[in-house]
Every structure is written in structure tokens, then in C-alpha cells.
Design a protein around this motif. Sequence first.
Motif, PDB file in Angstrom:
ATOM      1  N   ILE A 262       0.828  -1.203   0.000  1.00 55.52           N
ATOM      2  CA  ILE A 262       0.000   0.000   0.000  1.00 55.52           C
ATOM      3  C   ILE A 262       0.861   1.251   0.000  1.00 55.52           C
ATOM      4  O   ILE A 262       2.036   1.228   0.374  1.00 55.52           O
ATOM      5  CB  ILE A 262      -0.973   0.041   1.203  1.00 55.52           C
ATOM      6  N   ASP A 276      -4.110   1.114  -2.654  1.00 55.49           N
ATOM      7  CA  ASP A 276      -3.633  -0.226  -3.000  1.00 55.49           C
ATOM      8  C   ASP A 276      -2.653  -0.099  -4.165  1.00 55.49           C
ATOM      9  O   ASP A 276      -3.001   0.434  -5.209  1.00 55.49           O
ATOM     10  CB  ASP A 276      -4.842  -1.084  -3.401  1.00 55.49           C
ATOM     11  N   LYS A 279      -3.807  -2.646  -7.268  1.00 57.80           N
ATOM     12  CA  LYS A 279      -5.047  -2.240  -7.950  1.00 57.80           C
ATOM     13  C   LYS A 279      -5.051  -0.754  -8.272  1.00 57.80           C
ATOM     14  O   LYS A 279      -5.831  -0.294  -9.099  1.00 57.80           O
ATOM     15  CB  LYS A 279      -6.253  -2.553  -7.066  1.00 57.80           C
ATOM     16  N   LEU A 283      -8.139   2.917  -0.717  1.00 54.78           N
ATOM     17  CA  LEU A 283      -8.682   1.945   0.242  1.00 54.78           C
ATOM     18  C   LEU A 283      -9.382   2.643   1.404  1.00 54.78           C
ATOM     19  O   LEU A 283     -10.462   2.244   1.805  1.00 54.78           O
ATOM     20  CB  LEU A 283      -7.560   1.077   0.816  1.00 54.78           C
ATOM     21  N   THR A 362     -13.207  -4.706   0.313  1.00 55.70           N
ATOM     22  CA  THR A 362     -12.091  -3.922  -0.235  1.00 55.70           C
ATOM     23  C   THR A 362     -11.320  -3.230   0.869  1.00 55.70           C
ATOM     24  O   THR A 362     -10.130  -3.021   0.750  1.00 55.70           O
ATOM     25  CB  THR A 362     -12.611  -2.858  -1.207  1.00 55.70           C
TER      26      THR A 362
END
Length: 527
Positions: A262, A276, A279, A283, A362
Motif C-alpha cells: 500500500i 492499493d 489495484k 482503500l 475492499t
Amino acid sequence: MLTKFETKSNRVKGLSFHTKRPWILASLHSGVIQLWDYRMGTLIDRFDEHDGPVRGVHFHMSQPLFVSGGDDYKIKVWNYKLHRCLFTLLGHLDYIRTVQFHHEHPWIVSASDDQTIRIWNWQSRTCISVLTGHNHYVMCASFHPKEDLVVSASLDQTVRVWDIGSLKKKTASPADDILRLSHMNTDLFGGVDAVVKYVLEGHDRGVNWAAFHPTLPLIVSGADDRQVKLWRMNDTKAWEVDTLRGHVNNVSCVMFHAKQDIIVSNSEDKSIRVWDVTKRTGLQTFRREHDRFWILAVHPEMNILAAGHDSGMIVFKLERERPAFAVSGDSLFYAKDRFIRNFDFPTQREAQVIPIRRPGSTSLSQSPRTLSYSPTENAVLICSDVDGGSYELYVIPKDSFGRGDGSLEARKGVGSSAIFVARNRFAVLDKGNNQVLVKNLKNEVVKKSGLPVPTDAIFYAGTGSLLCRSEDRVVIFDLQQRLVLGDLQTPFVKYVVWSNDMESVALLSKHSIIITNKKLVHKCTLH
């Protein structure tokens, strides 16, 4: 977010964690440097020799030293054991933004508004290199954790990566440095020590921060264009990978987390954001009411962070690390990585019992907070903060130990706290109505009972009884007779541990442990 420690002070501009001790340095806009013990919440020392704001501060990895840089153009190296400044390094011609020790060589890197980055040998107390090329204030500069590289960010809208490999040959011994001083005067900027390797262009406002990834060839940067950018590099080039949008004002500081995939950033928009890396999505966001954030620090070893803002700083974790667990006889049940696992004390063996997969979660804080076990029915009850507080009941098939493959249907419900109160009965806290619902293993309500005090959590207190927690007290309540069996004023209780014979109970709060008998008659307090 789990706040571990907060301070109130002048604006915090620099932060640094000690690698081994629970200490953090905070450098203030008032010129004071504070040394805090964040575990105990105490101020250990303060250092105030700088004239004007101190923007950069950094602990040495192994020596009892730290370095600071301020608006008085001075870099000071301090020994915290001797409580004093050992020496001052002079050379910068404007405010100093950041300072950092090298993890291995006796070097310090500093970034300044004089548009240069300087590398100093703190043993010979000399400047060994001046990195020129930025054409506006240099807002930060830091060494790569493993390679001979420096990354810098500047208000000239660029991030630069510098190769400092040739410096190693020069600093073989302090005597060489003194020889070099004569050369340095001949060409003011010290020959070809450090060369710029990449110039990363992409931000369209001044860049406030750039940082290397601890292990991967990645860089993250944050700027006045309100963007966080992710860059990748190889031996020959560096390129922009992605942009993370969400901040609504200047991004002050941004870093990779030491252990998780992260990125954490903070901003003058009064928020800390967690992203993230894989991705590349947001978050979590944590906001303050009135305070702009200026600086972040990530602990090199532990899952702990700090952020400095207009009126102090916070030391925090992003999520709880302690798993939900319950001890039953010789074994321990606990939730980890979306499984309920069992650890057998005599054999020291660990087994996955059942999966508790949670589809599409998530955010980070979805893991179970508490776990309750009924040995006779082989049933597990777990509670988490999903949907504002919910529980799941699993009856474990006898043959599933060690396999942990078949997915079970859980019986679910809403409730901020749920525990077994008998072999096949469990109590669920309905906080809104301040009552408990007693249910059977089919998840049907058998009984309702109002609670004697405003309760925000319930704990086991023997068959048919509950320990109810409110803000400043705990009460033992008998569900059958609806009687209060015991009542005690305490600091906010986080955990409750019963002795094996159920005669004594330990109430754990943040800074103390209170031990009482089963009727909550006080025996002793440990601080």
C-alpha cells in the motif's frame, strides 16, 4: 485506523521513528525538537538550539545519534544519550527541507531551498558532494535503502534520481576528504561525484515529496497538482506507471508501507489516504477537522505510522494485528487470513478448520474482532465491524479439522458483539435498544433482556451470565434472574480474561490491568 498516541503542540514538520525503541522524534515549526515515547505517551527530551522552524529530522540506524535541518541553514548532529548537539554542518544557503542518514556509510543527505542537494560525511564533518540540476526549491531527498541512488523532489515540477556510486571510492578514509577540500575549492561543485540518472516529468505543479519502494524498483511522488504518481525504473530508464487521484489540495508527503502493498499519502486537504499499489485504488481516508497534514513517517520494522499536522502529531496503525481468538481446553481457535484455525498446545500443531471467506471486501478493517467457541456443540461465533457490526455462526463438522476446504454456510445477523452464554445459546448485543437477544444455534431468538447499564460490548462471564462494558465501568449481569451480580468502575476495558476456575477475572485496559473476583470485587491493579 487505530490511534496509538497523539500529541498537541506547534505545527509538526518532521518525524522519525527509532528503529529499536518505541521512540519518535518530532521537529516543530517553533524550532523545538521533541523526543517522545509513543508507547508510554511521555515526552523524554526536547532540543531547542535551532533558530526558526526545523523541517527535517532523522534517527541514525545504530548509533545514538539524530540529525536535524532547519530554516537557519544549519544541519545539526545530536547525541541523544549526551543530550546535546555534537556539531553543526554549514554550507546550504537557504532553508533546509529534509535530512537523512545513510543506512551504511557515514553520510547525510540534505535538500534545500538553495536548489541543491548536499551529501555530507558526518565522521569527517565535511561536504563530499553537491548535486545541482533542480531549478527551484528541493523539497526532499533520500537515499535508496539498498542501491547507490538518491531520489529528490522539487518545486521545478520534477523528480530526479541521482547515481552516487562514484562517491564510495572517494570516501575510503577521512584523510581523503581533507585532500579533496583543496580540489573542491578549484571547481566549486566537486567534479563528477554524482550524476543525474533520470528526470521524471509528469506533475504539472511543484513536487513536494518522492520516495523509493523498500524492495521494488518503484518510486512514489506527491505534488501541488493534488496527484500521487507511481513510477517504475530499470537500469536505463524510468517511466510513469499510474496516477492516484483523490486529494483535493496539495499532497504534502507520500510513502510506501514497509510491509504491505500500500501507499500512504497525506495532504493539506486535512486527510490521510491509503491506496492499493497493485489495484491502484483508494482503500481508506482518514480526515481531521481543522489540521492540514505536513509529514508522514513509516516505521522500518513494525506496522506503525505517524503523521504530523498543524497542531501536533498522531502515531497510528492502519488495522488491528491481534487476531480474534478463544482458548478452549488445550487448544486455541483464532481467525487469520480468512480461515478459522486451531492451534493445539501439547502437540504445537496448527490446522485450518473452516474458511470464512468474505466476498468483495475492499477495505482493510474487515477481519473478525472477537471469536467465541462452544466446545460441546463445536460451534464458533465471530464478530466483525462489517455493516456496522455483524456476527456469523458456524457449526464445525466433526471431520473438517485439518482440511479446512469445504465452505460452510454461516448463520448471520446484525449485532456489535455476540458470545456464547451456554452450550447451545448465544447472546447478541442490540446496542440501539440497549438489550441482548439470546438465540439458539438455529439463530432464532429465544429471549430478550434489557441491560442495566448503557453497554457497548459484552463478554463471557460464566454460563448464563454476561460481563457488560460501558464507558467507565463493567457490570456482571445474570441473564436468567436478570440481576446485577457485580459492578466496578474501571478505565475503558479492552480485553477480559478469566482464570481457569472462573473465580478471578483480569480486566485489561490501555495502561492497566485490574484483577477482581467473580463478583467484580477489586483485588489489585497493575499499571
